[in-house]
Design an enzyme around this catalytic site. Structure first.
Site, PDB file in Angstrom:
ATOM      1  N   CYS A   1       3.609  -5.004  -5.018  1.00 49.45           N
ATOM      2  CA  CYS A   1       3.688  -4.097  -3.802  1.00 49.45           C
ATOM      3  C   CYS A   1       5.158  -4.518  -2.965  1.00 49.45           C
ATOM      4  O   CYS A   1       5.796  -3.885  -2.622  1.00 49.45           O
ATOM      5  CB  CYS A   1       2.722  -3.657  -3.007  1.00 49.45           C
ATOM      6  SG  CYS A   1       1.645  -3.112  -3.710  1.00 49.45           S
TER       7      CYS A   1
ATOM      8  N   HIS B   1       6.247  -0.165   2.216  1.00 49.71           N
ATOM      9  CA  HIS B   1       4.822   0.266   1.218  1.00 49.71           C
ATOM     10  C   HIS B   1       4.024   1.075   1.481  1.00 49.71           C
ATOM     11  O   HIS B   1       3.394   1.367   2.202  1.00 49.71           O
ATOM     12  CB  HIS B   1       4.918  -1.504   0.625  1.00 49.71           C
ATOM     13  CG  HIS B   1       3.510  -0.913  -0.391  1.00 49.71           C
ATOM     14  ND1 HIS B   1       3.963  -0.223  -1.404  1.00 49.71           N
ATOM     15  CD2 HIS B   1       2.592  -1.176  -0.281  1.00 49.71           C
ATOM     16  CE1 HIS B   1       2.130  -0.479  -1.772  1.00 49.71           C
ATOM     17  NE2 HIS B   1       1.739  -0.375  -1.223  1.00 49.71           N
TER      18      HIS B   1
ATOM     19  N   ASN C   1      -0.497   5.565  -3.604  1.00 46.28           N
ATOM     20  CA  ASN C   1       0.360   3.971  -4.027  1.00 46.28           C
ATOM     21  C   ASN C   1       0.706   4.164  -4.682  1.00 46.28           C
ATOM     22  O   ASN C   1       0.373   3.207  -6.262  1.00 46.28           O
ATOM     23  CB  ASN C   1      -0.531   3.023  -3.383  1.00 46.28           C
ATOM     24  CG  ASN C   1       0.117   1.690  -3.696  1.00 46.28           C
ATOM     25  OD1 ASN C   1       0.703   1.436  -4.365  1.00 46.28           O
ATOM     26  ND2 ASN C   1      -0.999   0.908  -2.544  1.00 46.28           N
TER      27      ASN C   1
END
Length: 332
Positions: free
Chosen positions: A114, A260, A290
């Site tokens: 990430c 993020h 995500n």
């Protein structure tokens, strides 16, 4: 010398997994519960024969077509993935051939999650400042869905697959500022696929169920949500403060926060802790989930479409590793 993002695009797999479909599999949940908890309505999932390199290649092809770019100008490829097509060769080498880029082009993979896009920007900027490259194709591609156990309702609600492509060059719409980067490997076990690499090459077959009935397995993606949350709320505020200091800015100088996109609950908690106004904070996860290293480039692409990218934009990536990174984009 300066380094800029010149163009940016992304690609999503065709297959879509909706909350309605998840509720059919896990009737103890509701569509509203999933959407309110994680802020995600659907996520795109790769086909069985579709890989991270496929996603990155298609994102690059979109980037070239949408921006009328000369492929022959690309002199370096950086590909961020934790789900490479092969142990070897490097996926970036395969992508170079598939895209028909010149053979004088450098190419390498790097393994980050990430925080990967921010780290990729730092590597690309370094290549440009060192005089090694003038036009770096920064790619991300991730297929976490292939790591997740089919009965893992927690992770299946969160993660989606995607690829992105950014051209980092000596000119562009967003100047890349100074970086704050960090690592704390003691948290590695809290987000991990344990087997399949050289440490544990064979399946371990040790699956158990947690108190919520979610499978815990060394052979699939494991995430300790509570520990990841604790890490995030400790590391990210300091990351933001240090990134601002390195760029000689205050939070009041920031026009947009591009963090993020972990999940909406976590982001809202961070936003409130940092005292960031809602109109300063951009969300884009409800229709894609995500997507790990692709969340920030997807967010930037959509914010640019909405003409919300202006002034100083702070980027913050954080997660698996533990790893975190921040920078500021300066946009005229």
């Amino acid at each position: 010398m300066k380094a800029f993002i010149k163009a940016i695009s992304y690609y999503l797999p065709e297959k879509v997994l909706t909350n309605d479909e998840l509720v059919n599999e896990f009737p103890e949940w509701s569509v509203d519960k999933i959407a309110s908890k994680v802020g995600i309505n659907q996520r795109h999932i790769t086909a069985e024969d579709e890989t991270s390199a496929d996603l990155a290649t298609k994102a690059a092809e979109k980037l070239f077509a949408e921006n009328n770019l000369d492929k022959n100008a690309i002199d370096f490829i950086l590909f961020c993935t934790q789900s490479p097509d092969y142990f070897l060769p490097t996926s970036a080498c395969v992508i170079q051939n598939r895209l028909g880029l010149q053979t004088s082009c450098g190419a390498l993979d790097f393994n980050l999650g990430c925080s990967g896009y921010v780290y990729g920007l730092s590597l690309a900027k370094g290549l440009i400042f060192a005089g090694i490259a003038k036009n770096v194709l920064l790619l991300t591609g991730e297929t976490y869905s292939k790591f997740i156990h089919p009965k893992d309702k927690g992770n299946r609600t969160i993660f989606g697959d995607a690829g992105s492509a950014s051209l980092i060059s000596t000119e562009g719409f967003a100047e890349i500022g100074h970086f704050e980067l960090g690592t704390d490997g003691k948290g590695a076990n809290n987000l991990m696929v344990k087997s399949g690499g050289m440490r544990y090459p064979e399946a371990i077959n040790d699956m158990t169920l947690d108190e919520n009935g979610n499978p815990i397995s060394s052979d699939h993606l494991y995430m300790n949500g509570a520990e990841i949350f604790n890490f995030t709320i400790e590391a990210v505020p300091q990351l933001v403060r240090n990134t601002l200091i390195k760029n000689n800015l205050e939070l009041s100088d920031i026009h947009l926060c591009a963090f993020h996109q972990a999940n909406k609950y976590m982001l809202n908690f961070l936003r409130k802790k940092l005292k960031i106004e809602e109109d300063q904070f951009y969300y884009y996860m409800s229709e894609v989930g995500n997507t790990v290293s692709s969340t920030i480039p997807i967010l930037l692409t959509e914010a640019k479409k909405e003409e919300k990218l202006s002034g100083n934009v702070i980027l913050a990536g954080f997660g698996v590793g533990y790893s975190w990174g921040g920078t500021v984009l300066k946009i005229d």
